[in-house]
Design a protein around this motif. Structure first.
Motif, PDB file in Angstrom:
ATOM      1  N   GLN A 133      71.562 -31.103 -18.273  1.00 16.14           N
ATOM      2  CA  GLN A 133      72.226 -30.525 -19.439  1.00 16.14           C
ATOM      3  C   GLN A 133      73.620 -31.115 -19.645  1.00 16.14           C
ATOM      4  OE1 GLN A 133      70.765 -28.531 -21.769  1.00 16.14           O
ATOM      5  NE2 GLN A 133      68.920 -29.020 -20.605  1.00 16.14           N
ATOM      6  N   ILE A 134      73.657 -32.448 -19.709  1.00 10.85           N
ATOM      7  CA  ILE A 134      74.920 -33.164 -19.876  1.00 10.85           C
ATOM      8  C   ILE A 134      75.277 -33.212 -21.354  1.00 10.85           C
ATOM      9  CG2 ILE A 134      76.112 -35.347 -19.545  1.00 10.85           C
ATOM     10  CD1 ILE A 134      74.063 -35.906 -17.351  1.00 10.85           C
ATOM     11  N   GLU A 135      76.460 -32.741 -21.674  1.00 11.66           N
ATOM     12  CA  GLU A 135      76.946 -32.782 -23.048  1.00 11.66           C
ATOM     13  C   GLU A 135      77.430 -34.197 -23.354  1.00 11.66           C
ATOM     14  OE1 GLU A 135      80.356 -30.424 -25.353  1.00 11.66           O
ATOM     15  OE2 GLU A 135      78.868 -29.172 -24.352  1.00 11.66           O
ATOM     16  N   MET A 136      76.884 -34.780 -24.412  1.00 14.98           N
ATOM     17  CA  MET A 136      77.200 -36.159 -24.766  1.00 14.98           C
ATOM     18  C   MET A 136      77.866 -36.204 -26.145  1.00 14.98           C
ATOM     19  SD  MET A 136      76.124 -37.874 -22.159  1.00 14.98           S
ATOM     20  CE  MET A 136      76.181 -39.533 -22.740  1.00 14.98           C
ATOM     21  N   PRO A 137      78.927 -37.004 -26.274  1.00 14.99           N
ATOM     22  CA  PRO A 137      79.569 -37.132 -27.583  1.00 14.99           C
ATOM     23  C   PRO A 137      78.715 -37.991 -28.520  1.00 14.99           C
ATOM     24  CG  PRO A 137      80.595 -38.605 -26.000  1.00 14.99           C
ATOM     25  CD  PRO A 137      79.577 -37.790 -25.240  1.00 14.99           C
ATOM     26  N   VAL A 138      78.890 -37.778 -29.808  1.00 22.12           N
ATOM     27  CA  VAL A 138      78.215 -38.579 -30.820  1.00 22.12           C
ATOM     28  C   VAL A 138      79.287 -39.211 -31.695  1.00 22.12           C
ATOM     29  CG1 VAL A 138      76.607 -38.571 -32.769  1.00 22.12           C
ATOM     30  CG2 VAL A 138      76.228 -37.033 -30.828  1.00 22.12           C
ATOM     31  N   ASN A 139      79.205 -40.513 -31.875  1.00 23.11           N
ATOM     32  CA  ASN A 139      80.145 -41.234 -32.730  1.00 23.11           C
ATOM     33  C   ASN A 139      79.460 -41.638 -34.020  1.00 23.11           C
ATOM     34  OD1 ASN A 139      82.418 -41.291 -30.915  1.00 23.11           O
ATOM     35  ND2 ASN A 139      81.202 -42.699 -29.681  1.00 23.11           N
ATOM     36  N   TYR A 140      80.209 -41.523 -35.103  1.00 22.31           N
ATOM     37  CA  TYR A 140      79.702 -41.935 -36.406  1.00 22.31           C
ATOM     38  C   TYR A 140      80.748 -42.826 -37.055  1.00 22.31           C
ATOM     39  CZ  TYR A 140      78.190 -41.830 -41.228  1.00 22.31           C
ATOM     40  OH  TYR A 140      77.796 -42.206 -42.480  1.00 22.31           O
ATOM     41  N   LYS A 141      80.399 -44.105 -37.228  1.00 25.58           N
ATOM     42  CA  LYS A 141      81.296 -45.093 -37.843  1.00 25.58           C
ATOM     43  C   LYS A 141      82.685 -45.061 -37.208  1.00 25.58           C
ATOM     44  CE  LYS A 141      78.922 -45.562 -42.230  1.00 25.58           C
ATOM     45  NZ  LYS A 141      79.042 -45.592 -43.687  1.00 25.58           N
ATOM     46  N   GLY A 142      82.694 -45.066 -35.897  1.00 21.08           N
ATOM     47  CA  GLY A 142      83.952 -45.112 -35.165  1.00 21.08           C
ATOM     48  C   GLY A 142      84.639 -43.771 -34.967  1.00 21.08           C
ATOM     49  N   ARG A 143      84.080 -42.725 -35.496  1.00 23.08           N
ATOM     50  CA  ARG A 143      84.663 -41.385 -35.345  1.00 23.08           C
ATOM     51  C   ARG A 143      83.813 -40.544 -34.396  1.00 23.08           C
ATOM     52  NH1 ARG A 143      86.096 -39.143 -41.308  1.00 23.08           N
ATOM     53  NH2 ARG A 143      88.289 -39.674 -41.127  1.00 23.08           N
ATOM     54  N   ARG A 144      84.476 -39.857 -33.505  1.00 22.17           N
ATOM     55  CA  ARG A 144      83.758 -38.940 -32.627  1.00 22.17           C
ATOM     56  C   ARG A 144      83.546 -37.635 -33.390  1.00 22.17           C
ATOM     57  NH1 ARG A 144      85.238 -37.881 -26.481  1.00 22.17           N
ATOM     58  NH2 ARG A 144      83.941 -39.707 -26.300  1.00 22.17           N
ATOM     59  N   LEU A 145      82.282 -37.233 -33.453  1.00 25.42           N
ATOM     60  CA  LEU A 145      81.949 -35.990 -34.144  1.00 25.42           C
ATOM     61  C   LEU A 145      82.264 -34.791 -33.254  1.00 25.42           C
ATOM     62  CD1 LEU A 145      78.496 -36.980 -35.692  1.00 25.42           C
ATOM     63  CD2 LEU A 145      80.763 -37.116 -36.747  1.00 25.42           C
ATOM     64  N   GLU A 146      82.549 -33.653 -33.894  1.00 29.70           N
ATOM     65  CA  GLU A 146      82.812 -32.436 -33.134  1.00 29.70           C
ATOM     66  C   GLU A 146      81.558 -31.957 -32.417  1.00 29.70           C
ATOM     67  OE1 GLU A 146      84.818 -29.262 -35.165  1.00 29.70           O
ATOM     68  OE2 GLU A 146      85.980 -30.698 -36.346  1.00 29.70           O
ATOM     69  N   LYS A 147      80.424 -32.084 -33.084  1.00 30.21           N
ATOM     70  CA  LYS A 147      79.154 -31.659 -32.491  1.00 30.21           C
ATOM     71  C   LYS A 147      78.735 -32.662 -31.424  1.00 30.21           C
ATOM     72  CE  LYS A 147      78.280 -28.073 -35.066  1.00 30.21           C
ATOM     73  NZ  LYS A 147      78.217 -26.753 -34.512  1.00 30.21           N
ATOM     74  N   THR A 148      78.127 -32.152 -30.390  1.00 32.88           N
ATOM     75  CA  THR A 148      77.603 -32.996 -29.319  1.00 32.88           C
ATOM     76  C   THR A 148      76.124 -32.678 -29.152  1.00 32.88           C
ATOM     77  OG1 THR A 148      78.140 -31.347 -27.642  1.00 32.88           O
ATOM     78  CG2 THR A 148      79.807 -33.037 -28.084  1.00 32.88           C
ATOM     79  N   TYR A 149      75.461 -33.444 -28.321  1.00 31.66           N
ATOM     80  CA  TYR A 149      74.084 -33.108 -27.962  1.00 31.66           C
ATOM     81  C   TYR A 149      73.991 -33.116 -26.444  1.00 31.66           C
ATOM     82  CZ  TYR A 149      73.037 -38.012 -27.007  1.00 31.66           C
ATOM     83  OH  TYR A 149      73.035 -39.272 -26.490  1.00 31.66           O
ATOM     84  N   ARG A 150      72.928 -32.549 -25.955  1.00 30.69           N
ATOM     85  CA  ARG A 150      72.751 -32.448 -24.506  1.00 30.69           C
ATOM     86  C   ARG A 150      71.530 -33.241 -24.059  1.00 30.69           C
ATOM     87  NH1 ARG A 150      75.636 -28.398 -21.918  1.00 30.69           N
ATOM     88  NH2 ARG A 150      76.701 -26.994 -23.350  1.00 30.69           N
ATOM     89  N   LEU A 151      71.734 -34.004 -23.007  1.00 34.77           N
ATOM     90  CA  LEU A 151      70.621 -34.668 -22.342  1.00 34.77           C
ATOM     91  C   LEU A 151      70.021 -33.664 -21.366  1.00 34.77           C
ATOM     92  CD1 LEU A 151      72.154 -38.125 -21.356  1.00 34.77           C
ATOM     93  CD2 LEU A 151      70.701 -37.615 -23.309  1.00 34.77           C
ATOM     94  N   ASP A 152      68.695 -33.590 -21.299  1.00 36.37           N
ATOM     95  CA  ASP A 152      68.061 -32.688 -20.326  1.00 36.37           C
ATOM     96  C   ASP A 152      68.466 -33.095 -18.912  1.00 36.37           C
ATOM     97  OD1 ASP A 152      66.803 -31.257 -22.317  1.00 36.37           O
ATOM     98  OD2 ASP A 152      64.797 -32.016 -21.886  1.00 36.37           O
ATOM     99  N   VAL A 153      68.126 -34.329 -18.557  1.00 31.37           N
ATOM    100  CA  VAL A 153      68.374 -34.811 -17.193  1.00 31.37           C
ATOM    101  C   VAL A 153      68.788 -36.276 -17.260  1.00 31.37           C
ATOM    102  CG1 VAL A 153      67.341 -35.211 -14.920  1.00 31.37           C
ATOM    103  CG2 VAL A 153      66.619 -33.230 -16.261  1.00 31.37           C
TER     104      VAL A 153
END
Length: 158
Positions: free
Chosen positions: A49-69
């Motif tokens: 349950q690792i929280e991963m940042p998401v970048n969009y066109k060079g900007r880090r989004l506030e929302k993240t997603y989680r990798l299971d393992v």
């Protein structure tokens, strides 16, 4: 250990979890936790349950997603406990691989009666020949273990 070598270990650990927990029928989180415990017993570093940042066109989004393992920071494992794997599950894993720059992901569906039907390898830049070889080896190990279990079951009925 390479991604392909590590995938052998993860698949073997998954088979052990599926067998030990009695097959399908439990919630995804239970299989995920058991898989991480099994990998830990095998001394394989794992994070869940690792929280991963998401970048969009060079900007880090506030929302993240989680990798299971994430196994040894090399292989992403997406754990499912559903009746069957759908193409969207593989697409999701491929997107995770691309965003993180990882090259190999395993989609493992513990909801299948036999686990070999529920294992899908998703690659992002690995050599196809190597990938096919790893899958073949994993399936041979699975078939051997299944044969051992059937022999044990047959012997215990006598």
């Amino acid at each position: 250990m390479t991604e392909n070598e590590l995938s052998h270990v993860v698949i073997g650990a998954s088979i052990e979890v599926h067998r030990e927990l009695g097959g399908p029928g439990l919630l995804e989180g239970i299989y995920e936790e058991a898989l991480c415990a099994e990998l830990d017993l095998r001394r394989i570093p794992v994070n869940r349950q690792i929280e991963m940042p998401v970048n969009y066109k060079g900007r880090r989004l506030e929302k993240t997603y989680r990798l299971d393992v994430l196994v040894t920071d090399l292989v992403i494992v997406e754990v499912k406990a559903v009746e069957s794997i759908h193409p969207i599950h593989q697409a999701q894993l491929l997107t995770e691989l691309r965003i993180t720059g990882k090259r190999l992901g395993l989609l493992i569906n513990f909801g299948q009666q036999t686990l070999k039907e529920g294992i899908k390898r998703v690659v992002n830049g690995l050599q196809p020949e190597t990938d096919s070889f790893a899958t073949l080896c994993a399936l041979r190990v699975f078939a051997f273990k299944q044969q051992q279990e059937q022999t044990h079951d047959r012997d215990s009925r006598c």
